[in-house]
Motif scaffolding. Structure first.
Motif, PDB file in Angstrom:
ATOM      1  N   GLU A 121     -10.488  35.614 -59.658  1.00 12.31           N
ATOM      2  CA  GLU A 121      -8.882  35.515 -60.121  1.00 12.31           C
ATOM      3  C   GLU A 121      -8.551  34.072 -59.443  1.00 12.31           C
ATOM      4  OE1 GLU A 121      -6.816  38.715 -59.007  1.00 12.31           O
ATOM      5  OE2 GLU A 121      -7.287  40.087 -60.734  1.00 12.31           O
ATOM      6  N   TRP A 122      -9.074  33.627 -58.319  1.00 13.13           N
ATOM      7  CA  TRP A 122      -9.039  32.512 -57.982  1.00 13.13           C
ATOM      8  C   TRP A 122     -10.271  31.849 -57.032  1.00 13.13           C
ATOM      9  CZ3 TRP A 122      -4.289  29.595 -56.368  1.00 13.13           C
ATOM     10  CH2 TRP A 122      -3.227  30.328 -56.728  1.00 13.13           C
ATOM     11  N   MET A 123     -10.316  30.656 -56.846  1.00 15.67           N
ATOM     12  CA  MET A 123     -11.371  30.120 -56.085  1.00 15.67           C
ATOM     13  C   MET A 123     -10.647  29.002 -54.746  1.00 15.67           C
ATOM     14  SD  MET A 123     -13.109  26.863 -58.138  1.00 15.67           S
ATOM     15  CE  MET A 123     -14.101  26.242 -56.383  1.00 15.67           C
ATOM     16  N   HIS A 124     -11.495  29.040 -53.721  1.00 11.49           N
ATOM     17  CA  HIS A 124     -11.003  27.958 -52.749  1.00 11.49           C
ATOM     18  C   HIS A 124     -12.017  26.786 -52.561  1.00 11.49           C
ATOM     19  CE1 HIS A 124      -9.102  26.910 -49.178  1.00 11.49           C
ATOM     20  NE2 HIS A 124     -10.473  26.688 -48.622  1.00 11.49           N
ATOM     21  N   LEU A 125     -11.405  25.742 -52.569  1.00 15.93           N
ATOM     22  CA  LEU A 125     -12.114  24.499 -52.793  1.00 15.93           C
ATOM     23  C   LEU A 125     -11.981  23.606 -51.365  1.00 15.93           C
ATOM     24  CD1 LEU A 125     -13.936  22.503 -53.961  1.00 15.93           C
ATOM     25  CD2 LEU A 125     -12.278  21.678 -55.295  1.00 15.93           C
ATOM     26  N   THR A 126     -12.547  23.084 -50.346  1.00 14.31           N
ATOM     27  CA  THR A 126     -12.627  22.499 -49.275  1.00 14.31           C
ATOM     28  C   THR A 126     -13.253  21.020 -49.442  1.00 14.31           C
ATOM     29  OG1 THR A 126     -11.997  24.298 -48.065  1.00 14.31           O
ATOM     30  CG2 THR A 126     -12.447  22.046 -46.811  1.00 14.31           C
ATOM     31  N   ARG A 177      -9.903  21.296 -63.583  1.00  8.94           N
ATOM     32  CA  ARG A 177     -10.105  21.390 -64.798  1.00  8.94           C
ATOM     33  C   ARG A 177     -10.913  22.455 -65.556  1.00  8.94           C
ATOM     34  NH1 ARG A 177      -9.514  15.828 -64.729  1.00  8.94           N
ATOM     35  NH2 ARG A 177     -11.553  15.321 -65.072  1.00  8.94           N
ATOM     36  N   ALA A 178     -12.132  22.512 -64.851  1.00  2.00           N
ATOM     37  CA  ALA A 178     -13.070  23.331 -65.567  1.00  2.00           C
ATOM     38  C   ALA A 178     -13.416  24.689 -65.016  1.00  2.00           C
ATOM     39  CB  ALA A 178     -14.424  22.654 -65.265  1.00  2.00           C
ATOM     40  N   ALA A 179     -12.711  24.950 -63.850  1.00  2.00           N
ATOM     41  CA  ALA A 179     -12.851  26.378 -63.147  1.00  2.00           C
ATOM     42  C   ALA A 179     -12.453  27.476 -64.002  1.00  2.00           C
ATOM     43  CB  ALA A 179     -12.259  26.281 -61.699  1.00  2.00           C
ATOM     44  N   GLU A 180     -11.320  27.346 -64.871  1.00  2.00           N
ATOM     45  CA  GLU A 180     -10.812  28.393 -65.494  1.00  2.00           C
ATOM     46  C   GLU A 180     -10.053  29.399 -64.796  1.00  2.00           C
ATOM     47  OE1 GLU A 180     -13.815  30.026 -67.987  1.00  2.00           O
ATOM     48  OE2 GLU A 180     -14.341  28.059 -69.081  1.00  2.00           O
ATOM     49  N   ILE A 181     -10.097  29.175 -63.595  1.00  2.00           N
ATOM     50  CA  ILE A 181      -9.080  29.864 -62.556  1.00  2.00           C
ATOM     51  C   ILE A 181      -8.515  29.071 -61.806  1.00  2.00           C
ATOM     52  CG2 ILE A 181     -10.500  32.069 -62.668  1.00  2.00           C
ATOM     53  CD1 ILE A 181     -11.997  31.098 -60.116  1.00  2.00           C
ATOM     54  N   PRO A 182      -7.188  29.465 -61.145  1.00  2.00           N
ATOM     55  CA  PRO A 182      -6.484  28.572 -60.156  1.00  2.00           C
ATOM     56  C   PRO A 182      -7.537  28.364 -58.986  1.00  2.00           C
ATOM     57  CG  PRO A 182      -5.147  30.554 -60.806  1.00  2.00           C
ATOM     58  CD  PRO A 182      -6.589  30.749 -61.319  1.00  2.00           C
ATOM     59  N   VAL A 183      -7.230  26.988 -58.537  1.00  2.00           N
ATOM     60  CA  VAL A 183      -8.082  26.469 -57.369  1.00  2.00           C
ATOM     61  C   VAL A 183      -7.124  26.421 -56.252  1.00  2.00           C
ATOM     62  CG1 VAL A 183      -9.043  24.472 -56.440  1.00  2.00           C
ATOM     63  CG2 VAL A 183      -9.640  25.312 -58.810  1.00  2.00           C
ATOM     64  N   GLN A 184      -7.230  26.721 -55.078  1.00  2.00           N
ATOM     65  CA  GLN A 184      -6.719  26.723 -53.649  1.00  2.00           C
ATOM     66  C   GLN A 184      -7.440  25.568 -53.064  1.00  2.00           C
ATOM     67  OE1 GLN A 184      -5.055  30.228 -51.405  1.00  2.00           O
ATOM     68  NE2 GLN A 184      -6.925  29.696 -50.496  1.00  2.00           N
TER      69      GLN A 184
END
Length: 247
Positions: free
Chosen positions: A45-50, A70-77
């Protein structure tokens, strides 16, 4: 409990670190955008990006980060080098679901409190712990805070979450790591996302029963394939389901 599949970027590539050492990153030869899409396809439902380059003060991954958003299709943290009001506002305007701040919170807590009030449920506090101290500047410099004091300083702030990272997560004593998470979660008025303690699906099962742990970042275990994302999501979802009693 929510699982946040985690991607870390350096020089446009997916990497993982050993105890926060930016100079010794393990490179994974995968496409970052397709990897982000695979997280959503698995049911996250989410992904985390550092962004490790941003931690070093470079914006070399900025375009790639925008593409992933834009491409992930889920919210990005998103975390990594976000150390000013302008950076926070920029990434929220670009469409990130949440912005993670750590060094900025240690340097200018009043600004972070103001940003959290303006962007409720979009500011996440990073509490990166090394030998009992909160670390800043990409885990390189100790702050004046203990993790408990850092959490207390933001106790009444409308944060989306607190990410607690055990930087010394390669130590063999898993009980000590979970003890750290448990103690800090108990003292936090904001739900805690655990980082640096998941290697296998069993670790997720154990985290799920720690009070106030709302989620876990899972990165290196996914890339090393010691953990399957679909299985992790299933275990996290079912952890608190009621079990019928036998008559």
């Amino acid at each position: 409990m929510r699982i946040y599949p985690t991607m870390e970027l350096q020089d446009g590539r997916c990497v993982t670190l050993d105890k926060g050492r930016l100079d010794a990153a393990m490179i994974w030869h995968v496409d970052p955008i397709e990897t982000a899409r695979s997280f959503a396809a698995a049911g996250a439902e989410w992904m985390h990006l550092t962004d490790f380059d941003a931690i070093e003060g470079r914006d070399t991954n900025a375009e790639l980060v925008e593409q992933i958003i834009r491409a992930a299709e889920i919210p990005v943290q998103l975390g990594g080098g976000i150390r000013s009001r302008e950076n926070v506002e920029r990434w929220i305007d670009k469409g990130v679901g949440r912005v993670v701040v750590g060094t900025l919170a240690a340097r200018d807590p009043h600004l972070v409190k103001e940003l959290a009030a303006h962007y409720p449920d979009q500011i996440v506090l990073a509490v990166d712990v090394w030998r009992g101290q909160v670390m800043t500047e990409g885990w390189r410099n100790p702050s004046a805070f203990t993790p408990e004091a850092f959490l207390e300083a933001f106790a009444d702030v409308p944060l989306a979450a607190v990410i607690v990272t055990d930087i010394d997560s390669d130590m063999e004593d898993l009980e000590a790591q979970l003890g750290l998470m448990s103690g800090l979660a108990a003292s936090s008025r904001t739900p805690v996302i655990a980082s640096g303690v998941v290697r296998t699906v069993d670790d997720i099962s154990r985290l799920a029963y720690i009070h106030n742990i709302s989620g876990a970042l899972v990165g290196r275990a996914l890339f090393r394939k010691t953990l399957d994302l679909s299985e992790a999501l299933n275990v996290a979802t079912r952890a608190h389901e009621p079990v019928a009693q036998l008559q």
